[in-house]
Enzyme design. Structure first.
Site, mmCIF file in Angstrom:
data_model
loop_
_atom_site.group_PDB
_atom_site.id
_atom_site.type_symbol
_atom_site.label_atom_id
_atom_site.label_comp_id
_atom_site.label_asym_id
_atom_site.label_seq_id
_atom_site.Cartn_x
_atom_site.Cartn_y
_atom_site.Cartn_z
ATOM 1 N N LYS A 120 0.850 -1.211 0.000
ATOM 2 C CA LYS A 120 0.000 0.000 0.000
ATOM 3 C C LYS A 120 0.872 1.243 0.000
ATOM 4 C CE LYS A 120 0.877 1.149 4.544
ATOM 5 N NZ LYS A 120 1.766 2.243 4.928
ATOM 6 N N PRO B 280 9.770 -4.644 0.495
ATOM 7 C CA PRO B 280 10.844 -4.448 1.454
ATOM 8 C C PRO B 280 10.314 -4.192 2.863
ATOM 9 C CG PRO B 280 10.672 -2.563 -0.044
ATOM 10 C CD PRO B 280 9.731 -3.613 -0.555
ATOM 11 N N GLY C 237 10.423 -2.446 6.563
ATOM 12 C CA GLY C 237 10.821 -1.109 7.009
ATOM 13 C C GLY C 237 10.731 -0.103 5.873
ATOM 14 N N GLY C 238 9.793 -0.342 4.955
ATOM 15 C CA GLY C 238 9.675 0.528 3.786
ATOM 16 C C GLY C 238 8.443 1.407 3.796
ATOM 17 N N GLY D 110 3.691 -1.455 4.019
ATOM 18 C CA GLY D 110 2.710 -2.322 4.686
ATOM 19 C C GLY D 110 2.901 -3.804 4.426
ATOM 20 N N ASP E 256 -1.978 -1.232 10.897
ATOM 21 C CA ASP E 256 -2.166 -1.216 9.441
ATOM 22 C C ASP E 256 -2.773 -2.508 8.904
ATOM 23 O OD1 ASP E 256 -1.213 1.311 9.118
ATOM 24 O OD2 ASP E 256 0.658 0.747 8.122
HETATM 25 O O1 C5P Z 1 0.821 -0.978 14.835
HETATM 26 P P1 C5P Z 1 2.252 -1.102 14.467
HETATM 27 O O2 C5P Z 1 2.872 -2.373 14.979
HETATM 28 O O3 C5P Z 1 2.527 -0.866 13.042
HETATM 29 O O4 C5P Z 1 2.981 0.092 15.227
HETATM 30 C C1 C5P Z 1 4.344 0.081 15.570
HETATM 31 C C2 C5P Z 1 4.598 1.174 16.600
HETATM 32 O O5 C5P Z 1 4.414 2.468 16.014
HETATM 33 C C3 C5P Z 1 3.685 1.146 17.792
HETATM 34 O O6 C5P Z 1 4.188 0.317 18.792
HETATM 35 C C4 C5P Z 1 3.667 2.600 18.233
HETATM 36 O O7 C5P Z 1 4.846 2.881 18.967
HETATM 37 C C5 C5P Z 1 3.783 3.355 16.918
HETATM 38 N N1 C5P Z 1 2.471 3.766 16.372
HETATM 39 C C6 C5P Z 1 1.824 4.854 16.940
HETATM 40 N N2 C5P Z 1 0.608 5.233 16.424
HETATM 41 C C7 C5P Z 1 0.053 4.578 15.387
HETATM 42 C C8 C5P Z 1 0.698 3.466 14.810
HETATM 43 C C9 C5P Z 1 1.913 3.090 15.336
HETATM 44 O O8 C5P Z 1 2.311 5.472 17.873
HETATM 45 N N3 C5P Z 1 -1.134 4.972 14.918
#
Ligand code: C5P
Length: 287
Positions: A21, A104, A106-107, A110, A146
């Site tokens: 995405k 990839p 860390g890109g 998603g 996501d």
């Molecule tokens: O949900 P996901 O695992 O992708 O999020 C990784 C980290 O990014 C979360 O642990 C949080 O620290 C941060 N995050 C956030 N607000 C969001 C999505 C992610 O603070 N809406």
């Protein structure tokens, strides 16, 4: 001695796609008490992504055929998705997962979230669990903010932490996507003290393509200056932007020839770059 049957005792089911995405914009509009950030964003699916195949196992085991080097299988988001589905439903079936990774890590595309969503959709079907899309979305949210969009199935205007979704119709578009040679850890960007967390809230009904910015971009480019360099390659061709928490950057282009022209003639050969088409919806939307 009788000859042993060569009939297979199992089959791999057909290929299940897990598209990447883009975030066409991403505003941080607040923060929840638990530290998660409140966002407004538009998700667009791409015709580029990972592929998964599944071999159901009767013994309840969940395993990954080719584990990602450096990641313990139990920590892989695909395995966690399958385990979550097992523990929620009490299902005693298992599965072997074959993940062909192209997106990839860390890109900001998603990839992991999309893989997890495809696992939930596919196993709901293969294990005949009968969960609704809404139930799968709620499970997906436990795995990552996501994940729900990839189960929702339509391009969407998202709010909350990304779980409040409204389907949106987007015009046909291609995107030139560049992959800077860095992996951006999402939490690092969100916890940065300089992150802008108070962008005014937009009315989703009035959002137009091209409107908005990525609030995570100033932080990501400060911490990883190569992202800014890659944005500079695209800036002459339109409103270049970073997707998600980075590192990938993109520019929308109306037609395929122009997109390929940019890729071939305007981007240094050492840059990892490709053209992707925006999809009208997720390929598994109607499964
Ligand atoms: O949900 P996901 O695992 O992708 O999020 C990784 C980290 O990014 C979360 O642990 C949080 O620290 C941060 N995050 C956030 N607000 C969001 C999505 C992610 O603070 N809406």
């Amino acid at each position: 001695m009788s000859k042993k049957s060569v009939m297979p005792t199992w089959t791999w089911h057909s290929v299940w796609p897990a598209p990447a995405k883009l975030n066409l914009f991403l505003h941080v509009v607040g923060r929840r008490a638990d530290g998660y950030h409140l966002l407004q964003t538009v998700f667009r699916f791409l015709d580029f992504g990972d592929s998964l195949r599944f071999r159901p196992l009767a013994n309840g085991e969940i395993c990954l055929r080719y584990p990602t080097p450096g990641v313990a299988p139990e920590e892989d988001i695909t395995v966690r998705a399958a385990r979550l589905l097992q523990s929620t439903t009490g299902c005693t079936q298992g599965v072997e997962i074959d993940l062909e990774k192209r997106v990839p890590m860390g890109g900001g595309l998603g990839g992991g979230s999309s893989d997890a969503a495809t696992v939930l959709i596919a196993l709901n079907h293969l294990w005949q669990l009968g969960l609704s899309r809404e139930q799968l979305q709620a499970l997906g949210l436990q795995l990552g903010a996501d994940v729900p969009i990839f189960i929702f199935g339509d391009n969407a205007f998202a709010e909350g932490v990304g779980e409040r979704l409204q389907a949106i119709t987007l015009p046909a578009s291609y995107y030139v996507v560049l992959q800077p040679p860095v992996h951006v850890p999402t939490p690092l960007i969100f916890r940065d003290p300089e992150l802008c967390r108070n962008t005014p809230v937009l009315d989703p009904q009035h959002w137009q393509v091209g409107e908005g910015k990525n609030d995570l971009q100033p932080v990501a480019t400060r911490l990883f200056p190569v992202i800014a360099e890659y944005l500079d390659y695209l800036q002459p061709f339109g409103a270049a932007m970073m997707t998600g928490s980075g590192a990938c950057v993109f520019v929308p282009v109306a037609d395929l020839n122009t997109a390929h022209g940019i890729l071939r003639h305007q981007i240094p050969v050492e840059v990892n770059a490709w053209v992707a088409k925006g999809l009208a919806h997720h390929p598994l939307r109607d499964v």
